[in-house]
Design an enzyme around this catalytic site. Structure first.
Site, PDB file in Angstrom:
ATOM      1  N   HIS A 270       0.863  -1.193   0.000  1.00 33.07           N
ATOM      2  CA  HIS A 270       0.000   0.000   0.000  1.00 33.07           C
ATOM      3  C   HIS A 270       0.893   1.234   0.000  1.00 33.07           C
ATOM      4  O   HIS A 270       1.953   1.244   0.622  1.00 33.07           O
ATOM      5  CB  HIS A 270      -0.891   0.020   1.256  1.00 33.07           C
ATOM      6  CG  HIS A 270      -2.069   0.918   1.112  1.00 33.07           C
ATOM      7  ND1 HIS A 270      -1.987   2.270   1.317  1.00 33.07           N
ATOM      8  CD2 HIS A 270      -3.342   0.661   0.723  1.00 33.07           C
ATOM      9  CE1 HIS A 270      -3.173   2.819   1.102  1.00 33.07           C
ATOM     10  NE2 HIS A 270      -4.017   1.866   0.736  1.00 33.07           N
ATOM     11  N   ASP A 328      -7.897  -5.430   0.002  1.00 33.83           N
ATOM     12  CA  ASP A 328      -8.351  -6.326  -1.077  1.00 33.83           C
ATOM     13  C   ASP A 328      -7.951  -7.778  -0.871  1.00 33.83           C
ATOM     14  O   ASP A 328      -8.319  -8.634  -1.685  1.00 33.83           O
ATOM     15  CB  ASP A 328      -7.776  -5.825  -2.410  1.00 33.83           C
ATOM     16  CG  ASP A 328      -8.326  -4.454  -2.750  1.00 33.83           C
ATOM     17  OD1 ASP A 328      -7.522  -3.530  -2.982  1.00 33.83           O
ATOM     18  OD2 ASP A 328      -9.549  -4.303  -2.731  1.00 33.83           O
TER      19      ASP A 328
HETATM   20  C1  SDX Z   1      -6.216  -0.014  -2.914  1.00 35.30           C
HETATM   21  O1  SDX Z   1      -4.464   4.525  -2.027  1.00 35.30           O
HETATM   22  C2  SDX Z   1      -5.430   3.881  -1.408  1.00 35.30           C
HETATM   23  O2  SDX Z   1      -5.846   4.237  -0.322  1.00 35.30           O
HETATM   24  C3  SDX Z   1      -5.976   2.686  -2.162  1.00 35.30           C
HETATM   25  C4  SDX Z   1      -6.967   1.838  -1.398  1.00 35.30           C
HETATM   26  C5  SDX Z   1      -8.246   2.593  -1.127  1.00 35.30           C
HETATM   27  O3  SDX Z   1      -8.952   2.233  -0.171  1.00 35.30           O
HETATM   28  O4  SDX Z   1      -8.592   3.470  -1.957  1.00 35.30           O
HETATM   29  O5  SDX Z   1      -6.406   1.430  -0.163  1.00 35.30           O
HETATM   30  C6  SDX Z   1      -7.359   0.593  -2.190  1.00 35.30           C
HETATM   31  O6  SDX Z   1      -5.991   0.323  -4.045  1.00 35.30           O
HETATM   32  C7  SDX Z   1      -5.334  -0.984  -2.169  1.00 35.30           C
HETATM   33  C8  SDX Z   1      -4.109  -1.451  -3.033  1.00 35.30           C
HETATM   34  C9  SDX Z   1      -4.595  -2.572  -3.955  1.00 35.30           C
HETATM   35  N1  SDX Z   1      -3.527  -2.943  -4.917  1.00 35.30           N
HETATM   36  C10 SDX Z   1      -2.888  -4.122  -4.818  1.00 35.30           C
HETATM   37  O7  SDX Z   1      -3.054  -4.932  -3.913  1.00 35.30           O
HETATM   38  C11 SDX Z   1      -1.963  -4.414  -5.994  1.00 35.30           C
HETATM   39  C12 SDX Z   1      -0.629  -4.974  -5.468  1.00 35.30           C
HETATM   40  N2  SDX Z   1       0.052  -3.902  -4.758  1.00 35.30           N
HETATM   41  C13 SDX Z   1       1.055  -3.119  -5.482  1.00 35.30           C
HETATM   42  O8  SDX Z   1       0.728  -2.905  -6.817  1.00 35.30           O
HETATM   43  C14 SDX Z   1       1.488  -1.890  -4.691  1.00 35.30           C
HETATM   44  O9  SDX Z   1       1.765  -2.314  -3.433  1.00 35.30           O
HETATM   45  C15 SDX Z   1       0.575  -0.701  -4.606  1.00 35.30           C
HETATM   46  C16 SDX Z   1       0.170  -0.206  -5.955  1.00 35.30           C
HETATM   47  C17 SDX Z   1      -0.644  -1.013  -3.827  1.00 35.30           C
HETATM   48  C18 SDX Z   1       1.341   0.384  -3.866  1.00 35.30           C
HETATM   49  O10 SDX Z   1       2.243   0.861  -4.701  1.00 35.30           O
HETATM   50  P1  SDX Z   1       3.488   1.744  -4.136  1.00 35.30           P
HETATM   51  O11 SDX Z   1       3.357   2.235  -2.784  1.00 35.30           O
HETATM   52  O12 SDX Z   1       3.776   2.717  -5.191  1.00 35.30           O
HETATM   53  O13 SDX Z   1       4.511   0.680  -3.916  1.00 35.30           O
HETATM   54  P2  SDX Z   1       5.575   0.324  -4.966  1.00 35.30           P
HETATM   55  O14 SDX Z   1       4.864  -0.223  -6.157  1.00 35.30           O
HETATM   56  O15 SDX Z   1       6.489   1.479  -5.138  1.00 35.30           O
HETATM   57  O16 SDX Z   1       6.294  -0.839  -4.173  1.00 35.30           O
HETATM   58  C19 SDX Z   1       7.320  -0.556  -3.253  1.00 35.30           C
HETATM   59  C20 SDX Z   1       8.223  -1.772  -3.394  1.00 35.30           C
HETATM   60  C21 SDX Z   1       8.614  -2.008  -4.851  1.00 35.30           C
HETATM   61  O17 SDX Z   1       9.898  -2.580  -4.825  1.00 35.30           O
HETATM   62  P3  SDX Z   1      11.151  -1.582  -5.179  1.00 35.30           P
HETATM   63  O18 SDX Z   1      10.825  -0.929  -6.504  1.00 35.30           O
HETATM   64  O19 SDX Z   1      11.207  -0.579  -4.041  1.00 35.30           O
HETATM   65  O20 SDX Z   1      12.336  -2.517  -5.218  1.00 35.30           O
HETATM   66  O21 SDX Z   1       7.538  -2.951  -2.968  1.00 35.30           O
HETATM   67  C22 SDX Z   1       7.352  -3.832  -4.052  1.00 35.30           C
HETATM   68  C23 SDX Z   1       7.640  -3.054  -5.337  1.00 35.30           C
HETATM   69  O22 SDX Z   1       8.220  -3.897  -6.315  1.00 35.30           O
HETATM   70  N3  SDX Z   1       5.965  -4.253  -4.007  1.00 35.30           N
HETATM   71  C24 SDX Z   1       5.556  -5.502  -4.180  1.00 35.30           C
HETATM   72  C25 SDX Z   1       4.160  -5.437  -4.004  1.00 35.30           C
HETATM   73  N4  SDX Z   1       3.785  -4.189  -3.753  1.00 35.30           N
HETATM   74  C26 SDX Z   1       4.900  -3.444  -3.760  1.00 35.30           C
HETATM   75  N5  SDX Z   1       6.200  -6.623  -4.469  1.00 35.30           N
HETATM   76  C27 SDX Z   1       5.424  -7.737  -4.579  1.00 35.30           C
HETATM   77  N6  SDX Z   1       4.094  -7.780  -4.416  1.00 35.30           N
HETATM   78  C28 SDX Z   1       3.420  -6.637  -4.120  1.00 35.30           C
HETATM   79  N7  SDX Z   1       2.097  -6.653  -3.960  1.00 35.30           N
END
Ligand code: SDX
Length: 393
Positions: A270, A328
């Site tokens: 998140h 989720d």
């Molecule tokens: C919702 O914003 C809100 O409030 C949203 C929400 C709401 O109520 O409106 O809470 C609802 O959208 C919840 C999120 C649902 N999405 C997912 O579950 C999809 C999987 N999650 C990722 O796509 C990601 O964690 C996000 C999009 C949710 C968050 O993205 P960020 O904060 O920009 O995190 P990031 O992508 O920059 O990740 C940070 C690191 C990265 O590694 P590095 O580039 O630093 O090496 O963590 C890794 C990412 O590769 N990472 C994951 C991961 N999520 C982040 N690695 C594996 N699996 C994951 N799920």
């Protein structure tokens, strides 16, 4: 240097906006609607009361709740002509595609609630949005199955009405299971608002230009659909099904850590929560409760989800990156147990989040100092240069 735009490395992003609606502490894993902790609301309140709280800032007394419930209930039908909008969609359209189109089309109706300079029209637009989104989502579901639309019933509460419109059919009696209704109501409360997430920011930015409120909510639905946002609940359940058994979890964890592999653990991570998402905790308890009450004991998907969570939370990669289950991760397991296909998971998120979108829209539009949103950029393109004729290139 020269005319390349440079910026102060110390530049810190300012808040997108001021808001008094929802507070999140990502480090502590805290979420409050108008100051009330989500755990207390999920346990003691109900969705329509949370709608009142988000819209007006205070919990209603009995008379206020009765009046609000009456106003919402009496707006649950859609204009009969809106039925025709559905016919433009293929039956196998994703319900989110249908909802973007039909909610956008609401801006072509209800002309008496689109003049945003009129506080009364703004109020009616908010009530209509909260009242009609469940009806439209249920219609999108029925349309996708080739079943007739089911009209709302004023005698049912909000969550029961939605279940009735989704699952009732003209040729049989349908009684809403109170267990499912309570679970649906809790899921709606947990998804109601979440400060300036991507879809809420979309609604605010669209609304800041003075656009039609129904069109703004349609823009929010479009943004929510993405798998990185509200589409994650569908993607998460499909991921858990693809993993299939606990024996396959280590491979999923390996892939999720592999930078060259686009696979991510859906329902994990998140932008704000760097601790547990408090909604995920409530959802996990509800999953156990609902499945148990429905007599579903050996749910393999829930088993995989719990084991995946346990292993990931002990894995240094996820611990270092502060990746925890989000809202989720467990919601799809409950919705599937209730009888919904995965394609209806995000529409249910959209129905729930409509009150958050419209409360934030009302807060912004009601601020006399509000200006049009205009994010800036850091230009990293070519510096100025002269045109070259095609034969000289
Ligand atoms: C919702 O914003 C809100 O409030 C949203 C929400 C709401 O109520 O409106 O809470 C609802 O959208 C919840 C999120 C649902 N999405 C997912 O579950 C999809 C999987 N999650 C990722 O796509 C990601 O964690 C996000 C999009 C949710 C968050 O993205 P960020 O904060 O920009 O995190 P990031 O992508 O920059 O990740 C940070 C690191 C990265 O590694 P590095 O580039 O630093 O090496 O963590 C890794 C990412 O590769 N990472 C994951 C991961 N999520 C982040 N690695 C594996 N699996 C994951 N799920």
């Amino acid at each position: 240097e020269g005319d390349v735009f440079t910026y102060d490395p110390g530049f810190t992003s300012t808040a997108a906006c001021d808001s008094a609606i929802t507070y999140i502490d990502g480090d502590k894993g805290e979420l409050q609607y108008r100051g009330y902790p989500i755990e207390q609301l999920a346990e003691q309140s109900h969705f329509l009361e949370v709608c009142y709280l988000l819209l007006y800032g205070e919990l209603p007394n009995a008379a206020q709740m009765q009046d609000f419930e009456h106003r919402v209930t009496n707006h649950t039908m859609v204009h009969e002509q809106m039925h025709y909008f559905f016919r433009g969609f293929r039956r196998d359209s994703h319900p989110m595609a249908t909802m973007v189109g039909v909610v956008g089309a609401m801006s072509a109706f209800y002309h008496d609630s689109t003049d945003i300079s009129d506080p009364w029209q703004r109020e009616v637009a908010a009530i209509r949005m909260i009242a009609k989104l469940p009806t439209i989502a249920a219609m999108a579901y029925k349309y996708s199955m080739g079943q007739p639309f089911v009209y709302p019933k004023n005698s049912l509460d909000y969550a029961s009405n939605f279940l009735h419109m989704c699952f009732a059919v003209p040729c049989a009696d349908y009684v809403v299971d109170p267990i499912l209704s309570k679970a649906m109501d809790r899921i709606m409360m947990l998804h109601a608002d979440h400060e300036q997430n991507a879809s809420t920011s979309t609604v605010r930015l669209a609304g800041s230009s003075g656009a039609n409120p129904f069109a703004c909510v349609a823009a929010g639905i479009a943004c929510l659909w993405g798998p990185a946002h509200g589409g994650a609940n569908q993607a998460c359940l499909e991921m858990l099904r693809e993993i299939g058994t606990v024996e396959n979890i280590p491979e999923a964890i390996r892939r999720a850590k592999d930078k060259n592999d686009p696979f991510r653990l859906m329902g994990f991570g998140h932008r704000v929560y760097k601790n547990f998402d408090p909604r995920a905790k409530v959802m996990k308890e509800s999953a156990d409760e609902v499945l148990d009450l429905l007599g579903i004991h050996d749910n393999e998907t829930l088993k995989v989800a719990k084991e995946l969570e346990r292993i990931a939370l002990e894995d240094t990669y996820f611990v270092e990156k502060k990746l925890y289950p989000n809202v989720d991760f467990y919601s799809g397991i409950i919705l599937e147990a209730m009888g919904f296909p995965t394609s209806m998971f995000t529409p249910i998120f959209a129905v729930s989040r409509t009150v958050g979108w419209i409360s934030q829209w009302k807060e912004m539009i009601g601020d006399p100092t509000q200006k049009i949103g205009r994010p800036r950029q850091l230009y990293i393109g070519q510096t100025a240069r002269d045109y070259v004729a095609v034969n000289d290139r």
